[in-house]
Structures are given as structure tokens and as C-alpha cells.
Enzyme design. Structure first.
Site, PDB file in Angstrom:
ATOM      1  CD  GLU A   1      -2.608  -1.104   2.660  1.00 39.23           C
ATOM      2  OE1 GLU A   1      -3.379  -0.156   2.864  1.00 39.23           O
ATOM      3  OE2 GLU A   1      -2.416  -2.020   3.487  1.00 39.23           O
TER       4      GLU A   1
ATOM      5  NE  ARG B   1       3.735  -8.339  11.482  1.00 36.96           N
ATOM      6  CZ  ARG B   1       3.052  -7.203  11.495  1.00 36.96           C
ATOM      7  NH1 ARG B   1       1.738  -7.203  11.619  1.00 36.96           N
ATOM      8  NH2 ARG B   1       3.673  -6.053  11.384  1.00 36.96           N
TER       9      ARG B   1
ATOM     10  CE  LYS C   1       2.560   0.347   4.972  1.00 39.28           C
ATOM     11  NZ  LYS C   1       2.438   0.473   3.502  1.00 39.28           N
TER      12      LYS C   1
END
Length: 556
Positions: free
Chosen positions: A37, A266, A276
Site C-alpha cells: 500500500e 510476518r 506503518k
């Protein structure tokens, strides 16, 4: 012919799946994608995904797309798009073909939404946000149907068109998939697939005022691009059901070999945030100087600090790919960069806390040139010239008036070797009114340049130095971990775990050759650590060096 170079192939469950898919003929080639993104800079966790997706494509002689998941224009920016491209290329990878955007498919996505409406599988819902959450139920209780769930396809088509034309306000209504409000998986309880946003888009400008949700967009984008293996982190495991549901109910994607999603753990790294949203909060509140602050766990931050792409790729290789969540020790990342820099970083000398040395028996006005190796074991890296004269600077911590036998630096009345130069003896020192040592007066042995003392004296210590008239002043940014807690994500407030000493600025002196230091290229400042010239703030007239990593772990 094998699809993979077995000499470089690591083993993990994803590669085992790919091997089987190729062996059974389910797929004839491998197509992956990296779909960030564009709402912030990439961090070290994204580096793991980059290395996995692009690495698999390379090893299996397939292709990897770079696709921006740009469905949330309010939080996106073209600067993030550009930074992500730079990070992928800096890490050593190149996407296949043109850069792709989810927004490239907005027309198709709209038609697929219309298809679901026509099939009675999507409806326009006028519940507000609070009502939608209330109707959704809980993990222990099933949800209940929206009062708008049974609207006819014809009515929903008309309402969806009004949404597209901007005839409803933001939040007034949304398009929801009609799945199962009693599903044990919350993501399957009639999820929103389109919402209204009157926002300018960095790719499509003002063409759209309705934007598809990630879970609707991602699977269709994968299918359009013929992605064979869609690799996601474990938080998307439940969402795989929605991924499959969408594709299962669209006529264009019924092939048995269509894209499938696979999840891996992850990266969780000690003392590091991987959100983020939280990293952006640090930037917005000026708790750091920007996304590329050298304390940030972003790829840009590591690059600015002097980390190499090879060291980050090696780190990603060592942590591996599994389905098990775990916390990786930050010492593993530090070890990767130290090993890289120990082999390839040129040596130089810098004095962080300078104190003057006067060699009283050295000829006044004389400056001699000493040739010093740029690396102790790599002759091919060449040599550099060092100036040597009567007045030098050494580090204040390298001198004591008195010390025990364990102290192997300069002690009054005793000798020490200057790196690449002579043996000197401290005779006396001067102090200021506060008792701080200002000048150390020494003598030197002119027979000791580049060799052991000819008279057999034992000199235990070696210290670094810079010559006074040619040394250059430099700002030295000394970094510690940004957070004091090994798991800062668990803290109620980031402010509670911020390290107030994450940055300390020193004003020291460096050897003259460092005027030409290349930005972001690390040097070993002998006996101090690895440093690099700052890419933003350093210039020949204003030297600024960032601490990349100490010579050894000093944080424990």
C-alpha cells in the site's frame, strides 16, 4: 529441465508447494507479486516479503510484479510510490513489466461488483458504522442480517449506480457481499466491498468517488495478473476464505489452476515497530525527523544509516520462511551488517571526544605523510595518505594519568602505539580550571614507524588519532535503539517505551580523506564502530556521519 537453481534454493513450505504444483502440471511457470500500500515507507518486515516474492520468481525463472494496492486515496501519496520503487531496486530486485496499480483495474472491479449484484450476492446497505458493527455480532455470538439484505438485484444496481455518481454522502451507504452473518469467521459476515470516498486519487484523479476494499480488490487483481502463488502474512489467514469466495463466484475465474493464497509468518523483530500506522505517528508528531530517519526500521532509514542491501538480504535468508510466529533477536540483524562491513568497509580514523596531544620532540613545522592500508587484509582496496605532525588529537577516553594493568591505552609515564604511526610516551598533561585534561605532552620514538620498537620494548596498546592541522570537524550521530522495550508494539503508548537517548550528537574530528566519503557508504572508524556520511545533511563543508553499528553489541 528443472525450474529452479538447486544450488541457491532454500527449503521451506512455500517452495515445497511450488515444487509440487510444477511437478503435477498445475502450473507451468511461477508468477508472484509484491503488493504494498502506498501509505508510508517500507520497513524491514516488507524486506522479508520482497526477498521472498522476488527471490522465488528469480529462483524458479518466473516473474514478479510490483503492484500498488492503491484503494485508499486519503492516506496515499505519490512520494510513497516513488520511495517504494527505490527500496525494491536498492535491495537488488527488479519487477517484470510495467509497474501495476490496483487502480488500473477499477473499471473491471466495478463490473465484477455489478456481476455479484446481478447474482444476488451483493447489496447496498444503509446501516451506519456503529449499526454495522452492532449487526456483525461478536466472536461468541452470530451477527444478524441487515434490513437491506434482501433488496432486489434491480434495486441494488440502481443504488450502486447512484453511489458511483456521487449521489450519496460519505458513510451514508456501502456495497456489501452477501455471504453468511452467522459465519464463525468475522470477515465472512457480509463484508463491505465498496465504500464512498470523495477523495482525489494519485492515479485516477477524480474519476471515482467509490473505492473497492482491499479484500475485494486483492484477489481479483491477483487473478487478472495470473498470479500463481499469492503470498501473504499470517494475519490474512482468515481472509483467505473471502479471497476464495470472491473468485469462486465470478465467472472469469473458474479455472482449476487459478491463483491461491498462502500465508507465512510476518517478521517480528526485537525493539522494533512493524506498524506503518504507528511509524507514521512518530513522523507526524516529529518524534523522528522523517520516514528515513536513521533510527527508523524503514528500508530508507537503514540505507541512510549505512546498512547494505546484501546484509538485509542475508538477514531475510537467515530468519527463513515458516508459519510460526516468533520474535527475532535484533542481534541477528546486527551480526549480518557487521559481517558484511568487516569484510568490505574501508578503514579510517575519527576522534569522537578529542583531546590535544603535543609531541614535544617532533620537529616544529614538519608534516610527514604516512601510507595506511584501507583494509588490513585486502590489499586490493589500496592505501590512503595520513598527515602526521607535532600536534594531534586522540580520544579523551584513551588517556589516564594513572591506570591498572588492564588498561592498555595511553597512561602518563608509559607508552602506546599510534595506529599506522609511531610509539609515543605520555610525559605530563595540562588541565583547565574544572580539572578537565586539555593537553597531553608526549615524546615519540622516531625508530618505531610501521614496526615494533627496535629496542624490544613491549607496547601493549594501539590507539587512533588525527593530525591537528588537517583533521576535519564532523558531527557524529550516535544511535541507540529507538525503543527501550523488546516488544514496543505491546505497550499501551509508544511514548512509554521511546528511548530518550536514541540519538546523541557528538562533535569530533575525522581524518582528511573522509571529506570525500560517499554518502551511505559505511567506513570502519577504527576502534569506534562503522559510520557513514549522511545522505541529506553531510557535505564537504559540513561533515555529518551516522553510526551504522558498533564494532560489537554494546546494548546489552
Amino acid at each position: 529441465m528443472s525450474h529452479v537453481d538447486t544450488e541457491v534454493r532454500p527449503s521451506n513450505f512455500i517452495r515445497n508447494i511450488i515444487d509440487e504444483d510444477l511437478a503435477t502440471g498445475k502450473h507451468s511457470s511461477v508468477q508472484t507479486r509484491f503488493p504494498p500500500e502506498p501509505n508510508g515507507f517500507l520497513h524491514i518486515g516488507h524486506a522479508k516479503s520482497i526477498c521472498l516474492n522476488f527471490g522465488i520468481a528469480q529462483d524458479y525463472k518466473g516473474q514478479c510484479n510490483l503492484r500498488f494496492d492503491d484503494t485508499n486515496p486519503e492516506k496515499e501519496d505519490i512520494d510513497y510510490v516513488n520511495s517504494i520503487q527505490a527500496d525494491v531496486q536498492w535491495l537488488g530486485f527488479q519487477w517484470d513489466g510495467d509497474i501495476r496499480y490496483s487502480s488500473n483495474y477499477f473499471d473491471q472491479l466495478h463490473q465484477y461488483a455489478v456481476e455479484l449484484i446481478n447474482k444476488g450476492l451483493a447489496y447496498v446497505c444503509f446501516l451506519n458504522g456503529d449499526e454495522t458493527r452492532e449487526y456483525r455480532g461478536t466472536l461468541k455470538e452470530p451477527g444478524k442480517n441487515s434490513p437491506y439484505r434482501d433488496t432486489t438485484p434491480e434495486e441494488n444496481l440502481a443504488l450502486f449506480e447512484k453511489m458511483r455518481l456521487g449521489e450519496f454522502k460519505e458513510g451514508e451507504c456501502s456495497l456489501r457481499a452477501k455471504i453468511d452473518m452467522a459465519s464463525p469467521f468475522m470477515c465472512m459476515r457480509d463484508p463491505i466491498i465498496y465504500r464512498i470516498r470523495f477523495a482525489h486519487h494519485h492515479q485516477t484523479a477524480d474519476k471515482w468517488c467509490i473505492y473497492p476494499m482491499y479484500d475485494f480488490t486483492h484477489c481479483i487483481s491477483d487473478a487478472i495478473e495470473n498470479i500463481t502463488h499469492s503470498l501473504c502474512t499470517l494475519e490474512f489467514q482468515d481472509n483467505r476464505r473471502l479471497y476464495d469466495w470472491v473468485l469462486d463466484h465470478l465467472d472469469d475465474f473458474q479455472a482449476p489452476n487459478r491463483t491461491r493464497q498462502y500465508e507465512f509468518s510476518r517478521l517480528n523483530l526485537e525493539y522494533t515497530l512493524m506498524s506503518k500506522r504507528k511509524l507514521n505517528d512518530l513522523v507526524v508528531r516529529n518524534l523522528v525527523t522523517g520516514w528515513d530517519d536513521a533510527r527508523m526500521p524503514t528500508i530508507a532509514g537503514y540505507r541512510r544509516r549505512g546498512y547494505t542491501a546484501a546484509s538485509i538480504r542475508e538477514f531475510c535468508k537467515r530468519i527463513g520462511v515458516t508459519k510460526q510466529d516468533n520474535m527475532v533477536e535484533v542481534a541477528m540483524l546486527d551480526a549480518c551488517i557487521r559481517e558484511e562491513l568487516n569484510d568490505f568497509a574501508p578503514r579510517a580514523m575519527a576522534v569522537i571526544n578529542p583531546v590535544k596531544v603535543v609531541i614535544e620532540n617532533y620537529p616544529e613545522g614538519q608534516v610527514e605523510i604516512i601510507n595506511a592500508a584501507n583494509h588490513p587484509s585486502k590489499e586490493e582496496m589500496g592505501k590512503r595518505e595520513l598527515s602526521f605532525a607535532r600536534e594531534l588529537f586522540i580520544d579523551a577516553d584513551d588517556f589516564r594519568e594513572e591506570a591498572n594493568k588492564k588498561y592498555k591505552r595511553l597512561v602518563q609515564g608509559k607508552e602506546v602505539r599510534l595506529r599506522n604511526a609511531y610509539v609515543i610516551k605520555a610525559e605530563r598533561c595540562e588541565k583547565d580550571a574544572e580539572g578537565n585534561i586539555t593537553t597531553i605532552f608526549c615524546t615519540y620514538d622516531d625508530e618505531t614507524l610501521g614496526k615494533n620498537p627496535s629496542d624490544g620494548r613491549k607496547v601493549k596498546g594501539v590507539i587512533h588519532w588525527v593530525e591537528a592541522s588537517t583533521a576535519k570537524p564532523a558531527e557524529l550521530r550516535m544511535y541507540e535503539r529507538l525503543f527501550n522495550d523488546p516488544n514496543p508494539a505491546a505497550a499501551e503508548s509508544v511514548d512509554e517505551v521511546l528511548n530518550p537517548h536514541s540519538l546523541t550528537i557528538k562533535h569530533g574530528l575525522v581524518e582528511a580523506s573522509l571529506v570525500n566519503a560517499e554518502a551511505e557508504k559505511a567506513y570502519q572508524f577504527e576502534r569506534e564502530g562503522y559510520f557513514c556520511a549522511d545522505s541529506k545533511d553531510s557535505s564537504k563543508d559540513n561533515l555529518v556521519f551516522n553510526l551504522t553499528v558498533p564494532l560489537r553489541d554494546t546494548f546489552e
